[in-house]
Design an enzyme around this catalytic site. Sequence first.
Site, PDB file in Angstrom:
ATOM      1  CD  GLU A 258      -2.787  -1.245   0.439  1.00 51.38           C
ATOM      2  OE1 GLU A 258      -3.135  -0.222  -0.167  1.00 51.38           O
ATOM      3  OE2 GLU A 258      -3.251  -2.370   0.193  1.00 51.38           O
ATOM      4  CB  CYS A 297      -2.213   6.818   2.119  1.00 47.78           C
ATOM      5  SG  CYS A 297      -3.522   6.011   3.031  1.00 47.78           S
TER       6      CYS A 297
END
Length: 675
Positions: A258, A297
Site C-alpha cells: 500500500e 495516503c
Amino acid sequence: MDVISVSSFATGKWVAPDAGSRRDVASAVTGEIIAQVGGNLDFAAMLHHARHVGGPALRAMTFHDRARMMKALALHLDSQKDALYRLSHMAGSTLADAKIDVDGGIGTLLVYASKGRRELPDSHTFLDGDVEMLSRGGTFVGQHICTPKLGVAVHINAFNFPVWGMLEKLASTLLAGVPAIVKPATATSYITEACVKMMVESNLLPQGAVQLICGGTGNLLDLLTAQDVVSFTGSAQTAFALRSNPHILRNSIPFIAEQDSLNATLMGPDVTRDAPEFDLFVKEIVREMTAKAGQKCTAIRRILVPEALVQDCLDAVSAKLETIRIGDPALETTRMGALVSQDQRNSVRAINSQIGSEARAILCDDIQNVDGADAQAGAFVAPALFHCADPDTAQFVHDLEAFGPSATIMPYRDVDHGCAILNRGGGSLVASVVTHDPQVARQIAEKSAAWHGRLYINDRVSMKEATGHGAPLPHMVHGGPGRAGGGEELGGIRGVMHYMQRTAIQGSPDMISAVGETWIQGASTTQPKTHPFTRKYGDLHLGETLVTDSREITLEDIETFAHFTGDTFYAHMDEEAAKANPFFPGRVAHGYLLLSFAAGLFVQPDPGPVLANTGLSNLTFQKPVSPGDSIGVTLTVKRKTPRNEEYGEVRWQVVLHNQDDEQVASYTLHTMNAF
Ligand code: NAP
C-alpha cells in the site's frame, strides 16, 4: 517530560533501545527530543517464536474464538485510548486527527470481530465457493478451501497511522490465525509501542501472536519463507526497494504493498455554482487537505473542475483554507496541527516548489505564526493550493506526492477529458466524483474505475451520511493499482484471505465433508430414531438425515393455495397457457406451495430445541410438479455454528423429490437451535 525509551517486544520480552543503534525522535510541535528508538534484536528468534509459539496457539482457536478475542482486545484499547490521544499530539495530531487513527483502528478491529462471527464458521477452515461436481456419478468432487498460512505476517507501517496502520492489518491477520511482527515507522513508533503495551498487558493475546520491532529490521526479510507474508505501507520508493529483495523474489514470498497515491476528486459537469454539490465539493477538499495536516495516503492532491467553474472553485477553496487555525494540536481551537517532523516539512516544501514551477501558487506562504507554538521549531506548514491551467502537459502535479496539506486545481473539458486526467495518477487508492447525475457516475466508473482502488461518489442525497473521500472502511477494499502499490487490504473477509492459502481439495464427498467440516451431498448419512427437531444443538451430528413420508399434490391444493395467497399466475391456473410455456407440461404447483408442504412434512410441531427458522438460501426449483405427483423430503444436518451461550445456527440441506425419486427442489434451511 522524560524522553521515552521506545522498546521492542520480542520473544515475549520488552527490549529497550541500545546505545549503539538508537535514534532520536523529535516532537512535531516543539522540536525537542521526546523519544529514543532502536534495539538490538534477534530476528531469527522472533520468527521462531512466532512460528512455533504464536502460530500454533492461534491456529488451535476457531475463527469465532479469534473474533471474540479481537472484540475483547478492541474494548480494552477503547478503555485506555486517552493516553494514545495525548501521545498523538506530540506527533502533530489534533484530537480529531488522533481519533481517526486510534478510534479508526479500534473500530476496524471491532468490525472484523463481528464479521468473523457472522461470516466465518466456528471452525478452522474457510470454504471458498461451492462444491464442484467433477464426476458423473458424484463420487469425486472438488472444493476450494482456505487455511491459515503456517508462517508469520511481517507488517511494515507508515508513520501517519501508528495505531490504525497496525490494527487494520492485525485485524485480518489475527482473524486468519497468523501471528504478526509489527514494525512501525520510527517517527511515531512511541505511539504504536504504547498501544502494543496495552495489548500485551491485557493478556488477551496468546504468547507469540504479536511482536514489535521499533527501529530497523536488520536481516528479517532475508529469513522469511514462502509461508510468510510481508504487508507494507509507506512510500513507493521504500516499497520498491523491499519488494525487489532477491530473497523475497526467489521464494515467492507474498508482498502486499500500500503506497503513496495522487488521489483526485472531480466535480461533475452537471454541477453549478449554486448547486449543493458545489459546496459539498469544496468542503470535502478542505477537510481532506487539512485532516492530519494532509498526511493521509488517501488525501486529495488533484482537483478536477469543469473549465467554467475553476475560478469559483479557487476562490471558495482558498477562502476556506485561510480560515483554518493552525497551531499546537493539543489546543481545542486548533484545526490543523503540524507535520510529523522537520524532514517531512522539508520534503513537502521541496515538492511544493517543484509543483509551483508548472502551476500557479494561489496559497503557498511559509508560515510565521501559529497558535500556542513556535512555527519554526515545530514542523508547521500552511495549506498550499495551486492552479494548473494546462493539466495535459503538466508532469509534477500528476507524479509528485507532497505528503502534507497541498493540492492543485485543474480544469477539464468533458467527461472523457476528466477521466483521462483522473487516470494520469497512474493508479490511486481513491478517486471521488461529486455529481448529481447518475449517468455521469456511470460513465466515469466505466472509464476510470480500473485505475482506482475505490471510487467515492457523493451528492446531495448521500452527503449527510457519506463517510468521506479519505476514509478507508473495513468493509471495503483499501489499496489500488500501479502507483498505489497494486495491493489490497480490508474489504471485509477478502482481507483475511491474504493471510490464508487457497487450496483446491479433490476427493470423494466423505473426504471433502471431513476436510471442510460441512456435510455435502453424496457424503454418508445416518438416520437416528428420534426426530432431529427434538434434539438440542449439541446432540445433532453432521450428516444425520430425516426422510419424510410423501404427500400427493392435488389440483384442489393448487387452487386453494392460489386463492388463499392471491398467486393466481397462469402457470398454476390456466392449462392452455401453462402448456404454451416452454417450461411446463400444463398446470403446475407453485414453488411456494412445495416449500410450505415440505415444511409440513419435516417439522416436528411440539415446543422443543428449534427456536426459529431464520431463513433459507440457495433455493432452486429443478423440476415442475404436476397435479397427481407426490413429494417427499430429506432433511440433513449440513453445518453447525454457535451464535451465543444459549443457541447456535443449524444449516440443513433440504431436498424435495417426486414419486420417481427425481429431485424437484433443494435449498438450505437455517434454524436457531437451543444448546
Ligand atoms: P516510508 O519512508 O516508505 O516508510 C514506511 C515504513 O518502511 C516505515 O516503517 C519505515 O521505517 C520502513 N522502512 C524504510 N526503509 C526500510 C528498510 N530498508 N527496511 C525495512 N523497513 C524500512 O514511508 P513513511 O514516510 O513512513 O510514510 C509516508 C508514505 O506512506 C506516504 O508516501 C504515504 O502516501 C504512504 N502511505 C500509504 C498508505 C496506504 O495505505 N497506501 C497509508 C499511509 C501512508 P523507518 O521509519 O524506521 O524508516
